[in-house]
Each structure stands twice: as structure tokens, then as C-alpha cells.
Enzyme design. Structure first.
Site: not given
Length: 409
Positions: A231, A325, A359
Site C-alpha cells: 500500500s 482492490d 487490498h
């Protein structure tokens, strides 16, 4: 014969390793329900259950017997009772805070397929550990660096990896510790909300991450350092490769190729964060948000200052992207970045796409986390994915990451 649970390994295994589960001593074609339970370090309970029918010989081997409909999963899923663990309270995420102690997994076998379960027939406990014997865990406070170093046993020069998590703050060690079990020197790096690091930074400075690279270069290893970024940690990793030296390989886990959340400074340059658009946030259910369109498209704005100059990165790049995601359009970012690199005559990239995947892509057998706090509105938002597809993505991506670093480090 009294029913009993047979596990292999019997009493202890590493968290990312398979666990063989069987029940013996049942009646011919006896129907049973198996339930796993795990309490995290905050006292939160995670459970999974599945319905089975023993064979004619009274044996039940999860590697050969499919789960019947009605439980947490169905079909032939030997590790389903682990990857299907879900919190009993909503929105809880399975996190390992102290990797020096194992999770304790409890397995119970109940009579029949009823609700609630029938008589308890057998039970067993098993430790799921994060450190192999001989792996050293070394807290690091050197210069500004706040981190934990994991050293595999032995004298060989092991490949070195810096593990950088998303923008939640603190120090997460579970991924770094598991990688050390596979022969990597790993540095789990904190960058805010930890010890004397800033609690609420107004910007990040790449010089801090340069210190971490220099620290890793002190340890015997290959030609350079690898980065594993998730991320926000992924876009930081790309920035490191674009502006710093001695970065050899990067594995991105669902990250953007633009700077996000907070300004990034290096020397006399400041990279602004990618703008967000609150009008693109939608409410889907019970005040749960869908923020998949919240970040503006960095490729549709000529001269966008948030885009990281990816063409400057000489490192090998592995983009691992979840196709569902809902935090960042990671597959789109990776695809557009690779098109650009290819147009620049570069071949230092590859994409691993994971269908139906959320995600957050953790190592194998961490539980699915479909809803989490989004950084932009600071509210609960959908992260995406599907339970079965997510578990398969974990098992597929984890050895791919190790093979990638072994090849290029």
C-alpha cells in the site's frame, strides 16, 4: 475406538506452512462438524467451521474429503479451517503483534451437522509460530532508524529485504519474521507512530529510508537491497528506487505508482500527494463506504507532480495486484506504469494479478479482511475481495515473492 485428531506437524508449525488435519476413530460415514478457534493478542476470537462425512473406515482426512455445504466453506480445501477463520466481532483484523510467541489454534470435532453443534467427540491444540528455531530477532535503534532486524541462522550471505507497511503507523513484524524463516535477512521498518518517531507527521523524508538502506548494506548479502512494500509502503519503495542507490529488486503489494497521503521530501524536492475527490466516495451499506474512485487518476493529468519517476528505477519490479482492490486501483496503476516503462525501452517489470483479491495481501492463512479504515475519509470502507479467491492468492503470491527476491538479490 475413541475419536481423535491427528495433525502433521503434530504440535507446532510455522504460520505460513500447511497443516495436515485428520480425524480417526469415527463411525462408518459418520457426520461431524469441525471447528477451529484462535484468539489474537487483544482477546478477539476468530473461528471457522466445516461439515464433513467420514469414510467407510471411519477415517476423515481433509486432504481427501471435501467439506459439505453449510459451513464456512465447501469442497476439497485441506487448509480451509485455517484460511476461513473470521472474527466474531465485525471489522476485526487478525494481526500478530508479538512474533516471539505463537498463535494457539484449537480444533474441535462435534457430532452431526446441527446448529448448535452436537456432542464434543475430540479436540486438539496446535501452535502456529512465526520464528523458526535459530532465527534472531534484533530491535534496531540506530541513528533515526526504528525497526526490527531478523537474521536467519548460519554464516552464509543471505539476501536482504526491507519490509515497509502501509500508512497505519507502528511496527509490523509478521511478514519480515516469516521471510527470515525462508533465508532472508529482513528489516521490518517503522516510519511513524512508533517509539520516538513522529506521531502525526506532516511530511515524510526519503533520507530516513536512505538510512535504512545503508544499515542493511552493513550486513553480508548480495549486490543490493530488496524492498517489500504494501500500500503506502509500495509507493515509498518505488520512490526509494527512483531517487536512491543500491535498490536491486522491489515487490509491490497493491500499491500506487504515485505518492499518496502525505508530501514526500528528498533534498530540495517535494513530491505532493495524489489528490482525492470526496465526491467520488459512495455509501454502499450501513455507512460502509466505497472509496475505490477516491484517488484521482495520475495518468490523466499531464505533468502530474505526484507521479513517481518510475523510469529512474533500475531495480527489478514485481507488481502484485488484487483485481478487486477497492482502496487503490492497483492493477490499473501497475498496468499503466508497465506500459510507460516498456515505451521507455525498459524490461525490468512483471505483473502478478490475483482475481477476486482484496487490498491487503498477507502471507498464507491470515484471515480475509474485506472492510477496513480508509485513510482519506478515516471511516470504514470496503477493501474488496472474496474469501476463497483471497486465500488462493496468498498461497500463490507468497512463494512468488520469495522466488523473485532469490533470483534478483
Amino acid at each position: 475406538m475413541v475419536p481423535s485428531v491427528r495433525l502433521s506437524p503434530a504440535t507446532r508449525s510455522l504460520f505460513d506452512e500447511p497443516l495436515a488435519i485428520a480425524v480417526q476413530g469415527l463411525g462408518p460415514r459418520q457426520q461431524v462438524t469441525l471447528r477451529t478457534s484462535l484468539w489474537d493478542e487483544m482477546g478477539e476470537l476468530f473461528q471457522a467451521c466445516a461439515r464433513y462425512q467420514a469414510g467407510d473406515d471411519g477415517e476423515l482426512d481433509l486432504a481427501r474429503c471435501p467439506a459439505l455445504p453449510g459451513g464456512s466453506f465447501s469442497g476439497l480445501e485441506p487448509m480451509g479451517l485455517l484460511w476461513a477463520l473470521q472474527p466474531q466481532k465485525p471489522f476485526r483484523r487478525l494481526v500478530k503483534r508479538d512474533v516471539q510467541t505463537p498463535f494457539l489454534l484449537q480444533l474441535e470435532v462435534f457430532e452431526g451437522h446441527g446448529e448448535p453443534p452436537g456432542w464434543l467427540l475430540a479436540q486438539a491444540q496446535h501452535e502456529r509460530a512465526f520464528l523458526r528455531d535459530g532465527v534472531q530477532r534484533v530491535p534496531v535503534q540506530e541513528g533515526r532508524i526504528r525497526a526490527t532486524l531478523f537474521l536467519p541462522p548460519g554464516e552464509d550471505p543471505f539476501p536482504g529485504i526491507i519490509d515497509i507497511h502501509g500508512y497505519t503507523g507502528g511496527l509490523f513484524e509478521h511478514r519480515a519474521s516469516l521471510l527470515a524463516n525462508h533465508g532472508f535477512v529482513t528489516l521490518a521498518l517503522a516510519y511513524f507512530k512508533y517509539e520516538d518517531l513522529p506521531q502525526e507527521p506532516t511530511d515524510l523524508h526519503l533520507e530516513y529510508f536512505q538510512e535504512a538502506v545503508n544499515y542493511m548494506l552493513q550486513h553480508p548479502q548480495g549486490p543490493g537491497v530488496g524492498l517489500l512494500g504494501y500500500s503506502k509502503g509500495a509507493d515509498l519503495s518505488l520512490s526509494m528506487a527512483a531517487f536512491l542507490k543500491n535498490i536491486t529488486a522491489i515487490a509491490f503489494l497493491n500499491g500506487p505508482v504515485a505518492n499518496t497521503v502525505i508530501p514526500l521530501c528528498y533534498k530540495d524536492k517535494t513530491v505532493p500527494p495524489l489528490p482525492t475527490n470526496e465526491q467520488q466516495v459512495t455509501v454502499i451499506d450501513s455507512n460502509i463506504l466505497d472509496c475505490s474512485k477516491a484517488f484521482t487518476d495520475p495518468f490523466q493529468a499531464p505533468g502530474n507532480q505526484s507521479l513517481i519517476p518510475r523510469e529512474k528505477a533500475e531495480a527489478q519490479l514485481l507488481f502484485i495486484v488484487g483485481q478487486d482492490d477497492h482502496v487503490i486501483k492497483s492493477e490499473y496503476h501497475a498496468t499503466e506504469a508497465c506500459k510507460y516503462l516498456q515505451a521507455q525501452g525498459k524490461e525490468n517489470f512483471q505483473i502478478l494479478s490475483c482475481p477476486g483479491t482484496v487490498h491487503c495481501i498477507d502471507p498464507p492463512f491470515f484471515s480475509w479482511y474485506p472492510i477496513g479504515k480508509h485513510l482519506f475519509p478515516h471511516k470504514w470502507a470496503i477493501w474488496g475481495g472474496e474469501l476463497g479467491a483471497y486465500s488462493k492468492a496468498q498461497v500463490h503470491a507468497w512463494p512468488q515473492i520469495q522466488a523473485f527476491f532469490n533470483k534478483y538479490l
